[in-house]
Design a protein around this motif. Structure first.
Motif, PDB file in Angstrom:
ATOM      1  N   GLN A 239       0.558  -1.190   0.296  1.00 25.82           N
ATOM      2  CA  GLN A 239       0.017  -1.837   1.495  1.00 25.82           C
ATOM      3  C   GLN A 239      -1.442  -2.233   1.301  1.00 25.82           C
ATOM      4  O   GLN A 239      -1.861  -3.327   1.699  1.00 25.82           O
ATOM      5  N   LYS A 240      -2.218  -1.346   0.695  1.00 23.38           N
ATOM      6  CA  LYS A 240      -3.629  -1.664   0.443  1.00 23.38           C
ATOM      7  C   LYS A 240      -3.761  -2.875  -0.469  1.00 23.38           C
ATOM      8  O   LYS A 240      -4.608  -3.757  -0.248  1.00 23.38           O
ATOM      9  N   ARG A 241      -2.912  -2.926  -1.488  1.00 25.78           N
ATOM     10  CA  ARG A 241      -2.973  -4.024  -2.445  1.00 25.78           C
ATOM     11  C   ARG A 241      -2.576  -5.349  -1.811  1.00 25.78           C
ATOM     12  O   ARG A 241      -3.225  -6.384  -2.018  1.00 25.78           O
ATOM     13  N   ASP A 242      -1.514  -5.328  -1.009  1.00 22.82           N
ATOM     14  CA  ASP A 242      -0.946  -6.575  -0.501  1.00 22.82           C
ATOM     15  C   ASP A 242      -1.550  -7.028   0.822  1.00 22.82           C
ATOM     16  O   ASP A 242      -1.581  -8.232   1.113  1.00 22.82           O
ATOM     17  N   PHE A 243      -2.015  -6.058   1.655  1.00 23.44           N
ATOM     18  CA  PHE A 243      -2.466  -6.426   3.001  1.00 23.44           C
ATOM     19  C   PHE A 243      -3.871  -5.926   3.341  1.00 23.44           C
ATOM     20  O   PHE A 243      -4.384  -6.212   4.420  1.00 23.44           O
TER      21      PHE A 243
END
Length: 551
Positions: A478-482
């Motif tokens: 989630q951190k990487r994508d959003f």
């Protein structure tokens, strides 16, 4: 005149289990299966009562994984069977033999709204090799025998046997009962001699041959044959899933878990393993389409799955290895002299990659460092059950399996919550060996109350929880994508205190130097124990990028 012997249907179930050599069953009690409980107790079959039916089935699977024999679970009707469904899905995906016995409402009250009544056989059919209901009490032994035979025939898998409550509680005349015997085939399916000759020639001519051995090697009991064949030919070996430990990973010819050497192989001997996502589907970039494959499997439908196969052999892994060994005895190999050394270099590079970017002086423990430390300090003959997301990824890549069942992981299905149930089954199967569970804090939560089962039944497993306070693998994505997270945070719960409250031992570890003393105290206590290790929630995943990107 002698009085006619009367038995309950539940006695017939227990008697047949006894004749099958069943020592214990895993279960959660319910009125529909009470007569089975009574029959088991009267025949000294131990009942390990769990806190959830899903865990009971996981434990039955664990028993099979640690013994090579079908595990047995029994659950009550309706909700009990429904709760067992996830466990059956896991066993089905993993190809593990187990027998689930389910209660059901009476035949007399079928289709009129009986309590806890549902069409259980149809529910179980997609998840099992075989699912049946018993309609006559005196035929219960026949169906129990058939269930065991189906579980282990061909490719192993779970089976389901439903017995209505009026049948398990019915009085049956002993003169009407037939107990089956000699219902297993002892011979092993062998390969056609022409295929063996072709396979042996292909292996002899190869410059970079590799063996990829999976669960089929374990279920056929082929560890000795695999080692003999590898040592006599000099071919390096990678092991997968239940195949891990069938070839010791500290051996000079062992490639370890992640088969990166497939990238350079020109011939691969595939022994009883599916070419699923964990091996890049058997396709590039991990396995070039120009690489020749020899596929050995007990299941014909696996032939050519995901890629063409040059030589497909339907047969038992142990039997086929014996044939290949005889065919290749004393044969000259054209393998490149340094090829096994190259595989060793690749193995160590893959293991070391998990530690890339880790800070030895960091305040919190990196999960990869935790795994490497455990690999060094766990006792000899330890059996390890791995569970979780991030922590499982690091563990299976960096920790060594030295004997069959010494390191088990759920594999391709990725189901969480199996660690503690598997560990309890392992300790029951091998009470003289140390058993350790390594799990993430999220995964532990699925079956955490089975620690109560461990305490009540005095099963002294040591459960190590890598506690990063969340669903680490998903959180990082989630951190990487959003660049934000939602629904992935957990408390850094003091599970060590929970262990003490429940009657076990608990230890809290924040520094790597505290791990070994905690482990020694846990094993010395002779009680179920939890070692709660605070791990870094912000670790990078660089060391695991290669396996996941390939797959």
């Amino acid at each position: 005149m002698a009085e006619e012997q009367k038995l309950l249907g539940g006695d017939l179930v227990a008697e047949m289990l006894k004749r099958e050599g069943v020592e214990l069953i895993f279960s959660l009690s319910g009125g529909h299966i009470n007569p089975i409980y009574n029959g088991c107790r009267n025949r000294d079959i131990r009942i390990i009562d769990t806190r959830h039916e899903q865990a009971a089935v996981h434990m039955a699977e664990g028993w099979a994984r640690y013994t090579g024999k079908p595990g047995v679970a029994a659950v009550t009707a309706g909700p009990g069977v429904v709760n067992a469904l996830p466990g059956m899905a896991v066993a089905s995906q993993s190809g593990v033999p187990l027998v689930l016995i389910g209660g059901r409402s009476s035949l007399a009250r079928r289709d009129i709204g009986a309590m806890q009544d549902i069409d259980q056989v149809e529910l179980m059919r997609p998840l099992t090799k075989w699912a049946r209901q018993v309609y006559q009490a005196e035929r219960i032994p026949e169906y129990v025998a058939a269930a065991f035979r189906q579980a282990v025939s061909g490719r192993p898998g779970p089976v389901f046997l439903e017995i209505p409550v009026d049948l398990v509680g019915e009085d049956v005349s002993g003169t009407k009962v037939r107990y089956p015997s000699a219902y297993y085939c002892e011979s092993r399916p062998c390969a056609d001699s022409k295929d063996i000759t072709l396979a042996a020639t292909m292996l002899r001519e190869a410059e970079h041959p590799v063996i990829l051995a999976g669960s089929g090697a374990f279920w056929s009991g082929a560890a000795a044959e695999l080692r003999q064949f590898a040592e006599s030919t000099g071919i390096p070996v990678y092991t997968r899933n239940m195949g891990r430990g069938c070839f010791p990973e500290n051996h000079p010819l062992a490639g370890g878990f992640f088969p990166i050497g497939l990238m350079q192989a020109d011939v691969v001997l595939i022994l009883g393993t599916r070419l699923d996502w964990t091996v890049g589907y058997g396709r590039p970039p991990l396995l070039k389409m120009s690489t020749k494959t020899i596929q050995v499997d007990i299941e014909p439908s696996e032939m050519g799955q995901n890629r063409p196969v040059e030589i497909g052999i339907i047969g038992d892994v142990k039997a086929v290895l014996q044939q290949l060994q005889e065919e290749m005895a004393g044969a000259a190999m054209k393998m490149e002299e340094n090829w096994p050394v190259t595989i060793q270099v690749m193995k160590e590079a893959a293991r070391d990659s998990a530690l890339q970017g880790t800070d030895q002086e960091a305040e919190l423990i990196h999960p990869a460092r935790l795994c490497r430390e455990l690999d060094e300090i766990l006792p000899d003959k330890n059996m390890l059950a791995v569970d979780g997301g991030d922590i499982a990824g690091f563990a299976v890549l960096t920790m060594k399996a030295l004997s069959p069942s010494s390191l088990i992981w759920i594999g391709a299905f990725g189901h969480l919550g199996v660690g503690l149930p598997f560990g309890l089954a392992g300790k029951l199967a091998h009470p003289d060996r140390p058993v350790t569970v390594l799990t993430g804090d999220g995964a532990f939560g699925f079956t955490a109350m089975e620690f109560d089962t461990a305490v009540r039944h005095n099963i002294p497993v040591v459960c190590i929880i890598a506690n990063d306070g969340g669903w680490g693998q998903i959180r990082r994505g989630q951190k990487r994508d959003f660049e934000q997270t939602v629904g992935v945070e957990l408390q850094t719960t003091r599970y060590d205190e929970l262990a003490r409250i429940m009657g076990g031992q608990g230890f809290y570890v924040e520094k790597i130097a505290e791990l070994k003393p905690a482990l020694e105290k846990a094993f010395a206590s002779g009680k179920p124990s939890i070692i709660n290790v605070r791990t870094d929630p912000d670790t990078g995943f660089s060391g695991m990028e290669l396996p996941w990107k390939i797959n």
